[in-house]
Motif scaffolding. Structure first.
Motif, PDB file in Angstrom:
ATOM      1  N   THR A  52       1.198  -1.393  -0.110  1.00 38.58           N
ATOM      2  CA  THR A  52       0.265   0.404  -0.078  1.00 38.58           C
ATOM      3  C   THR A  52       0.810   1.353  -0.472  1.00 38.58           C
ATOM      4  N   HIS A  53       2.178   0.904   0.237  1.00 40.10           N
ATOM      5  CA  HIS A  53       2.605   1.953   0.403  1.00 40.10           C
ATOM      6  C   HIS A  53       2.319   3.418   1.076  1.00 40.10           C
ATOM      7  N   GLY A  54       1.232   3.308   2.059  1.00 38.53           N
ATOM      8  CA  GLY A  54       1.456   4.418   3.019  1.00 38.53           C
ATOM      9  C   GLY A  54      -0.534   5.199   2.105  1.00 38.53           C
ATOM     10  N   VAL A  55      -0.889   4.532   1.069  1.00 35.83           N
ATOM     11  CA  VAL A  55      -1.828   5.076   0.375  1.00 35.83           C
ATOM     12  C   VAL A  55      -2.566   4.101   0.475  1.00 35.83           C
ATOM     13  N   LEU A  56      -4.270   4.264   1.450  1.00 37.05           N
ATOM     14  CA  LEU A  56      -5.360   3.091   1.031  1.00 37.05           C
ATOM     15  C   LEU A  56      -6.895   3.886   1.064  1.00 37.05           C
ATOM     16  N   GLU A  57      -7.269   3.923  -0.170  1.00 35.63           N
ATOM     17  CA  GLU A  57      -8.166   4.459  -1.359  1.00 35.63           C
ATOM     18  C   GLU A  57      -9.410   4.041  -0.870  1.00 35.63           C
ATOM     19  N   ASP A  58     -11.034   4.242  -1.498  1.00 34.89           N
ATOM     20  CA  ASP A  58     -11.773   4.056  -0.868  1.00 34.89           C
ATOM     21  C   ASP A  58     -12.225   3.080  -1.504  1.00 34.89           C
ATOM     22  N   SER A  59     -11.499   2.764  -2.450  1.00 33.17           N
ATOM     23  CA  SER A  59     -11.758   1.420  -3.543  1.00 33.17           C
ATOM     24  C   SER A  59     -11.241  -0.146  -3.033  1.00 33.17           C
ATOM     25  N   ALA A  60      -9.943   0.007  -2.359  1.00 33.09           N
ATOM     26  CA  ALA A  60     -10.163  -0.459  -1.753  1.00 33.09           C
ATOM     27  C   ALA A  60     -10.425  -1.473  -0.695  1.00 33.09           C
ATOM     28  N   LEU A  61     -10.943  -0.330   0.272  1.00 30.25           N
ATOM     29  CA  LEU A  61     -11.707  -0.648   1.602  1.00 30.25           C
ATOM     30  C   LEU A  61     -12.837  -0.507   1.177  1.00 30.25           C
ATOM     31  N   GLU A  62     -13.405   0.016   0.050  1.00 28.17           N
ATOM     32  CA  GLU A  62     -15.304  -1.037  -0.307  1.00 28.17           C
ATOM     33  C   GLU A  62     -15.087  -2.451  -1.127  1.00 28.17           C
ATOM     34  N   TYR A  63     -13.303  -2.618  -1.773  1.00 28.96           N
ATOM     35  CA  TYR A  63     -14.430  -4.004  -1.968  1.00 28.96           C
ATOM     36  C   TYR A  63     -13.053  -5.173  -0.808  1.00 28.96           C
ATOM     37  N   LEU A  64     -12.927  -5.275   0.466  1.00 30.14           N
ATOM     38  CA  LEU A  64     -12.930  -5.788   1.419  1.00 30.14           C
ATOM     39  C   LEU A  64     -13.706  -5.660   1.692  1.00 30.14           C
ATOM     40  N   THR A  65     -14.321  -4.497   2.551  1.00 31.27           N
ATOM     41  CA  THR A  65     -15.795  -5.037   3.244  1.00 31.27           C
ATOM     42  C   THR A  65     -16.911  -6.025   2.351  1.00 31.27           C
ATOM     43  N   SER A  66     -16.734  -5.476   1.087  1.00 33.84           N
ATOM     44  CA  SER A  66     -17.244  -6.579   0.546  1.00 33.84           C
ATOM     45  C   SER A  66     -16.914  -8.119   0.146  1.00 33.84           C
ATOM     46  N   VAL A  67     -16.918  -8.576   0.417  1.00 34.50           N
ATOM     47  CA  VAL A  67     -16.550  -9.904   0.448  1.00 34.50           C
ATOM     48  C   VAL A  67     -16.146 -10.366   1.746  1.00 34.50           C
ATOM     49  N   LYS A  68     -16.467  -9.286   2.748  1.00 39.95           N
ATOM     50  CA  LYS A  68     -16.568  -9.840   4.404  1.00 39.95           C
ATOM     51  C   LYS A  68     -15.745 -11.308   5.124  1.00 39.95           C
ATOM     52  N   ASP A  97     -10.667   0.047  10.728  1.00 38.21           N
ATOM     53  CA  ASP A  97     -11.384   1.486  10.608  1.00 38.21           C
ATOM     54  C   ASP A  97     -12.571   1.023   9.717  1.00 38.21           C
ATOM     55  N   ALA A  98     -12.447   0.170   9.060  1.00 40.26           N
ATOM     56  CA  ALA A  98     -13.385   0.418   7.550  1.00 40.26           C
ATOM     57  C   ALA A  98     -14.639  -1.205   7.948  1.00 40.26           C
ATOM     58  N   PHE A  99     -15.056  -1.467   8.426  1.00 44.42           N
ATOM     59  CA  PHE A  99     -15.675  -2.370   9.128  1.00 44.42           C
ATOM     60  C   PHE A  99     -15.888  -1.743  10.258  1.00 44.42           C
ATOM     61  N   SER A 100     -17.710  -1.818  10.623  1.00 43.90           N
ATOM     62  CA  SER A 100     -17.662  -1.379  11.392  1.00 43.90           C
ATOM     63  C   SER A 100     -17.784  -1.143  12.406  1.00 43.90           C
ATOM     64  N   ALA A 101     -18.145  -2.594  13.538  1.00 42.35           N
ATOM     65  CA  ALA A 101     -17.912  -3.385  14.683  1.00 42.35           C
ATOM     66  C   ALA A 101     -15.996  -3.149  15.323  1.00 42.35           C
ATOM     67  N   GLY A 102     -14.771  -2.825  13.773  1.00 37.12           N
ATOM     68  CA  GLY A 102     -13.507  -2.851  14.156  1.00 37.12           C
ATOM     69  C   GLY A 102     -13.484  -3.781  14.825  1.00 37.12           C
ATOM     70  N   ASP A 103     -14.045  -5.001  14.369  1.00 34.00           N
ATOM     71  CA  ASP A 103     -13.496  -6.817  14.605  1.00 34.00           C
ATOM     72  C   ASP A 103     -12.668  -7.542  13.869  1.00 34.00           C
ATOM     73  N   VAL A 104     -12.412  -7.066  12.376  1.00 34.66           N
ATOM     74  CA  VAL A 104     -11.561  -8.118  11.625  1.00 34.66           C
ATOM     75  C   VAL A 104     -10.294  -7.978  11.777  1.00 34.66           C
ATOM     76  N   PRO A 105      -9.983  -8.830  12.675  1.00 33.25           N
ATOM     77  CA  PRO A 105      -8.335  -8.858  13.229  1.00 33.25           C
ATOM     78  C   PRO A 105      -7.452  -8.671  11.208  1.00 33.25           C
ATOM     79  N   ILE A 106      -6.570  -7.877  11.698  1.00 34.48           N
ATOM     80  CA  ILE A 106      -5.585  -8.101  10.622  1.00 34.48           C
ATOM     81  C   ILE A 106      -3.982  -8.308  10.979  1.00 34.48           C
ATOM     82  N   VAL A 107      -3.571  -9.076  10.716  1.00 35.78           N
ATOM     83  CA  VAL A 107      -2.411  -9.728  10.452  1.00 35.78           C
ATOM     84  C   VAL A 107      -1.415  -8.841   9.011  1.00 35.78           C
ATOM     85  N   ALA A 108       0.131  -8.199   9.957  1.00 37.04           N
ATOM     86  CA  ALA A 108       0.694  -7.527   8.624  1.00 37.04           C
ATOM     87  C   ALA A 108       1.934  -8.649   8.954  1.00 37.04           C
TER      88      ALA A 108
END
Length: 255
Positions: A52-68, A97-108
């Motif tokens: 992502t190199h410090g950039v996270l656009e709405d299109s990426a957030l919309e896709y990732l939230t859509s696949v649940k 924060d893109a996920f309403s409950a903020g409860d989707v874990p992120i492993v990076a």
């Protein structure tokens, strides 16, 4: 988003309390660790993003939230040193924060760009690799960037895949069945020595003529419960179309 586990961490089936140290990232809601996700319908889906190199656009957030997804894996080069771009902790927080409950874990894991960030841009220290155990199928997914630290994995324009001996050593050590990597900014989906290698390419700034993308991985047990079936899909963030969809069975390739 959750504590970034090292590749030595494994799912124990027990909840763990963690202190808010430099290796932890804040969460709006105390929950199980990223290796202990609740087994609901969403847990078969794994969100994939990289470079992502410090950039996270709405299109990426919309896709990732859509696949649940039940979890999101980020395979490195999260932040960037430029003042106009997000630091790793800021980007991961925005993703959470893109996920309403903020409860989707992120492993990076960290990439070479994250590794070279000045101290003022490092609010968190990401591990060089991380291990996620899929809660439904017990599939072991290794996340690492794929540059020379700690191991090199590179997919080429001609469709070939290069995996260094050090990378194979790490894969064998953690008994991984899936490897999610990045660095090349090229989408990739290969099976080598019965291991599935996935590169979601770059969701960050446009580079040359390469498409910007992210993706998801679905893992499900076959009817016999002896084989794990997978579906990998990559999504073009500029056109909104699917770039590639591939289906198969883990460990089906014999070398």
């Amino acid at each position: 988003y959750r504590k970034q586990p090292s590749a030595g961490d494994e799912h124990t089936g027990k909840k763990r309390r963690t202190k808010n140290t430099g290796n932890n990232v804040p969460s709006r809601k105390r929950r199980q660790s990223s290796l202990e996700s609740d087994e609901d319908d969403s847990t078969s889906c794994v969100g994939l993003i990289s470079d992502t190199h410090g950039v996270l656009e709405d299109s990426a957030l919309e896709y990732l939230t859509s696949v649940k997804p039940g979890v999101i894996l980020h395979s490195g080069d999260v932040g960037d040193k430029r003042p106009s771009r997000l630091k790793p902790d800021q980007l991961l927080q925005r993703l959470s924060d893109a996920f309403s409950a903020g409860d989707v874990p992120i492993v990076a894991c960290r990439g070479n760009v994250d590794d070279n960030l000045p101290k003022e841009k490092r609010a968190i220290e990401l591990p060089p690799s991380a291990l996620h155990v899929h809660p439904r199928t017990a599939t072991r997914i290794l996340v690492l960037h794929g540059d020379s630290t700690p191991a090199r994995i590179k997919n080429r324009n001609d469709g070939t895949l290069i995996v260094s001996e050090e990378a194979w050593r790490i894969i064998r050590h953690h008994n991984a069945q899936v490897v999610v990597y990045g660095h090349s900014h090229l989408i990739g989906c290969h099976e080598e020595r019965e291991i599935l290698f996935i590169n979601p390419a770059s969701a960050g700034p446009k580079r040359f003529k390469l498409p910007r993308s992210c993706g998801h991985l679905d893992l499900k047990q076959s009817d016999s419960c002896e084989i794990v079936e997978y579906t990998v899909e990559y999504h073009d963030l500029d056109t909104g179309r699917a770039l590639l969809t591939k289906k198969g069975k883990l460990g089906s390739q014999k070398n």
